[in-house]
Design a protein around this motif. Sequence first.
Motif, short mmCIF file in Angstrom:
data_model
loop_
_atom_site.label_atom_id
_atom_site.label_comp_id
_atom_site.label_asym_id
_atom_site.label_seq_id
_atom_site.Cartn_x
_atom_site.Cartn_y
_atom_site.Cartn_z
N TYR A 49 -91.71 37.40 0.30
CA TYR A 49 -91.94 36.34 1.30
C TYR A 49 -93.00 36.80 2.30
O TYR A 49 -93.96 36.10 2.59
CB TYR A 49 -90.63 36.01 2.01
N ARG A 50 -92.82 37.99 2.79
CA ARG A 50 -93.78 38.53 3.76
C ARG A 50 -95.19 38.60 3.20
O ARG A 50 -96.16 38.40 3.91
CB ARG A 50 -93.39 39.96 4.16
N ALA A 51 -95.26 38.94 1.90
CA ALA A 51 -96.58 39.11 1.30
C ALA A 51 -97.16 37.77 0.82
O ALA A 51 -98.30 37.71 0.37
CB ALA A 51 -96.49 40.10 0.14
N GLY A 52 -96.35 36.72 0.88
CA GLY A 52 -96.84 35.41 0.46
C GLY A 52 -97.06 35.29 -1.03
O GLY A 52 -97.94 34.55 -1.49
N ILE A 53 -96.25 36.00 -1.80
CA ILE A 53 -96.40 35.99 -3.26
C ILE A 53 -95.19 35.31 -3.90
O ILE A 53 -94.05 35.65 -3.57
CB ILE A 53 -96.55 37.42 -3.81
N ASN A 54 -95.44 34.40 -4.82
CA ASN A 54 -94.37 33.74 -5.56
C ASN A 54 -93.67 34.76 -6.47
O ASN A 54 -94.33 35.41 -7.27
CB ASN A 54 -94.96 32.59 -6.39
N PRO A 55 -92.34 34.86 -6.35
CA PRO A 55 -91.61 35.89 -7.10
C PRO A 55 -91.79 35.80 -8.61
O PRO A 55 -91.67 36.79 -9.32
CB PRO A 55 -90.14 35.61 -6.74
N ARG A 56 -92.08 34.59 -9.10
CA ARG A 56 -92.20 34.41 -10.54
C ARG A 56 -93.60 34.69 -11.08
O ARG A 56 -93.82 34.70 -12.28
CB ARG A 56 -91.79 32.98 -10.92
N ARG A 57 -94.50 34.91 -10.21
CA ARG A 57 -95.89 35.13 -10.64
C ARG A 57 -95.98 36.35 -11.55
O ARG A 57 -95.38 37.39 -11.29
CB ARG A 57 -96.76 35.31 -9.40
N ALA A 58 -96.76 36.20 -12.64
CA ALA A 58 -96.95 37.33 -13.55
C ALA A 58 -97.61 38.49 -12.81
O ALA A 58 -98.62 38.29 -12.13
CB ALA A 58 -97.80 36.90 -14.74
N ALA A 59 -97.05 39.67 -12.96
CA ALA A 59 -97.54 40.82 -12.20
C ALA A 59 -99.02 41.08 -12.44
O ALA A 59 -99.75 41.43 -11.52
CB ALA A 59 -96.71 42.06 -12.56
N GLY A 60 -99.45 40.88 -13.67
CA GLY A 60 -100.84 41.18 -14.02
C GLY A 60 -101.84 40.16 -13.51
O GLY A 60 -103.05 40.33 -13.69
N ARG A 61 -101.34 39.10 -12.89
CA ARG A 61 -102.26 38.05 -12.44
C ARG A 61 -102.25 37.89 -10.92
O ARG A 61 -102.29 36.79 -10.39
CB ARG A 61 -101.89 36.73 -13.11
N ILE A 62 -102.16 39.02 -10.24
CA ILE A 62 -102.17 38.99 -8.78
C ILE A 62 -103.34 39.85 -8.30
O ILE A 62 -103.50 40.99 -8.74
CB ILE A 62 -100.84 39.54 -8.21
N ALA A 63 -104.13 39.29 -7.40
CA ALA A 63 -105.32 40.00 -6.92
C ALA A 63 -104.93 41.30 -6.22
O ALA A 63 -103.86 41.41 -5.60
CB ALA A 63 -106.10 39.11 -5.96
#
Length: 270
Positions: free
Chosen positions: A178-192
């Motif tokens: 939440y703090r990082a603003g990242i969707n928990p389901r997002r594929a790990a390899g597709r995050i900047a």
Amino acid sequence: MPELPEVETTRRGIAPHVEHKRITELQVRQPRLRWPVPEQLGQWIQGDQVQSVERRAKYLLLRFARGTLILHLGMSGSLRIQPAGSPAGKHDHVDFILESGQLLRLTDPRRFGAVLWQENGTLHPLLASLGPEPLDNAFDAEYLQACCKGRKTAIKSLIMNAEVVVGVGNIYANEALYRAGINPRRAAGRIAAARLASLVDAIKVVLAQAIEQGGTTLKDFVGGDGKPGYFKQELAVYGRAGEPCLSCGEPLSEVKLGQRSTVFCRQCQR
DNA sequence: CTAAGGACCTGTCGGC
DNA sequence: TGCCGACAGGTCCTTA
């Protein structure tokens, strides 16, 4: 109880009562924990002094001259210092009686916890493939980026994987994402890369803060009155499904991810 | 190799 | 009040 902050809080609470004290006796009422309590454990530690109480991941490590006692609290375990002779309750499975007239008591209703032994010169398999400590410098942006590369698994599952980084349990995984603003389901390899860097920061901040606050819980926890809980903590998402996001006001969503309840804001976490 | 699901165990809470 | 299913802070092990 035990996410990493609770385990660290427990360590700090018991250490002064246990370090440099001799174990005069071991009492095992229920050997059937996650793994059986070793039968010869008493022979190995009785009469010996605890040299130090350390922590690795969520394991507590009591160092003795000839080896290390490994304690894990599972989902429902706790350790308390009590006067020797205190009557044992239903879930008080193991007592370490100390020469000081106190005892260290392991209570664990669900019995997911463990009491194990590691002989000097050996490495217990459970400790063999653990990732870095989250608050360690070895856990940094570059490292997490390398872990995520090419992985399709959800980022939340990845940061809860102890081979990647230890000590990030369900509560703080939710909070850090939440703090990082990242969707928990997002594929790990597709995050900047930059976003992973802020996730590293978020994990460190959330855990460090919780350890600090754990200090408040500490006395109750170890002293044996109060139930350890998170009531004092400011959790932004965990346990708040349906309630408004503290940032945008949107009701928080809840999904299951790897069987674990996952709460997040669809607006703020992408 | 990766990813997903089951398994372990007890207590508590909400719904009927 | 009682019963039943769902769920709970962890993580190893099996299966696909």
